[in-house]
Design a protein around this motif. Structure first.
Motif, mmCIF file in Angstrom:
data_model
loop_
_atom_site.group_PDB
_atom_site.id
_atom_site.type_symbol
_atom_site.label_atom_id
_atom_site.label_comp_id
_atom_site.label_asym_id
_atom_site.label_seq_id
_atom_site.Cartn_x
_atom_site.Cartn_y
_atom_site.Cartn_z
ATOM 1 N N ALA A 136 0.838 -1.212 0.000
ATOM 2 C CA ALA A 136 0.000 0.000 0.000
ATOM 3 C C ALA A 136 0.868 1.255 0.000
ATOM 4 N N VAL A 137 1.927 1.254 0.806
ATOM 5 C CA VAL A 137 2.814 2.427 0.887
ATOM 6 C C VAL A 137 3.585 2.601 -0.415
ATOM 7 N N GLU A 138 4.034 1.500 -0.996
ATOM 8 C CA GLU A 138 4.842 1.587 -2.220
ATOM 9 C C GLU A 138 4.047 2.148 -3.391
ATOM 10 N N LYS A 139 2.719 1.988 -3.371
ATOM 11 C CA LYS A 139 1.883 2.609 -4.418
ATOM 12 C C LYS A 139 2.007 4.126 -4.364
ATOM 13 N N TYR A 140 1.950 4.684 -3.150
ATOM 14 C CA TYR A 140 2.118 6.136 -2.994
ATOM 15 C C TYR A 140 3.516 6.572 -3.429
#
Length: 287
Positions: free
Chosen positions: A85-89
């Motif tokens: 989820a964080v890597e998408k941002y």
């Protein structure tokens, strides 16, 4: 759109504030450890207390307290978020030409704002109530450091209340029960009472403050932005992160949910920016 409105050219570094629903926190304590073994000891403790699958998490910690008595210990706050989820941002901002210097979450940035208000004292204990468009967060703050943070999205609130729609009375009762849980945390964790309940000015709901006053004896205070021109209360999270942006990266030892490639790339770009600056200076001087 953001870069255009700010007239930014080229790449820019940012502090990213994630949605509260993505981040989980857990405090833990351990005895003093030598500098050489600190990183390994922290990782082991973070793995033990992690509320999500540790192998799929981005995580970090920061020191929030020291207690030197017969059982000397240092207390830390751990933060965890799902890596994918964080890597998408991270990918989105990289594509748009932003370098991420730190990644945090609303509970941390709100706690930072208390340091700027003379009403709030380091030695006191606070419960912070923050109602946002995606749910409700309750924070336990001691020594102006975040010790506990619990977030409920609206769906989970309706399930706990057993209602298909959130009624005013039902919601106020829910808030009272949640505040009681945080006050119990202070009693069991610190053997101390809560001094004040802080409500963000964007979180005010008709009748809620009266209900809280009827159920609790501690003060109820409002965190507003009256002294800060042109800042709406709904931007308090962003303001807290902006304050972090003023801290030198070398002196920033606060929680940051960045992975190793992001850290390396940020410092790589800082070095390249420095090289470009010196190149311009040399060309100017020789010319």
């Amino acid at each position: 759109s953001i870069k255009k409105s700010l007239n930014l050219k080229g790449n820019a570094s940012i502090v990213l504030n994630l949605p509260q629903s993505l981040v989980f926190t857990q405090s833990f304590s351990m005895p003093p450890v030598s500098e050489s073994g600190l990183s390994e000891a922290l990782n082991l403790n973070l793995q033990i207390v992690s509320p999500i699958n540790f192998e799929e998490a981005i995580y970090d910690s920061e020191k929030i307290g020291e207690y030197f008595d017969s059982n000397s210990k240092i207390e830390y706050l751990g933060a965890f978020a799902n890596k994918s989820a964080v890597e998408k941002y991270i990918r989105i901002f990289k594509i748009c030409g932003f370098y991420i210097s730190a990644i945090e979450f609303p509970a941390i940035s709100l706690t930072r704002l208390l340091e700027l208000d003379e009403r709030f004292k380091k030695e006191e204990s606070y419960v912070f109530l923050d109602i946002v468009p995606d749910g409700v967060a309750l924070l336990a703050i001691k020594n102006l450091k975040l010790h506990f943070n619990h977030f409920h999205n609206w769906q989970s609130i309706m399930e706990e209340m057993g209602e298909k729609e959130i009624s005013k009375n039902g919601f106020n009762n829910f808030i009272v029960q949640e505040v009681k849980k945080v006050t119990n945390f202070f009693s069991s964790h610190f053997s101390s009472a809560v001094d004040s309940l802080i409500i963000a000015s964007s979180s005010k709901i008709d009748g809620m403050q009266e209900v809280l006053k009827n159920n609790f004896s501690f003060k109820i205070e409002e965190l507003d932005t009256a002294s800060i021109k042109e800042i709406d209360a709904s931007w308090l999270h962003v303001l807290g992160s902006a304050r972090r942006g003023l801290v030198s990266r070398h002196n920033d030892d606060l929680i940051s949910l960045t992975n190793e490639p992001v850290k390396i790339e940020f410092f790589r770009n800082r070095v390249l920016a420095l090289i470009r600056l010196w190149r311009k200076l040399y060309i100017t001087v020789f010319s």
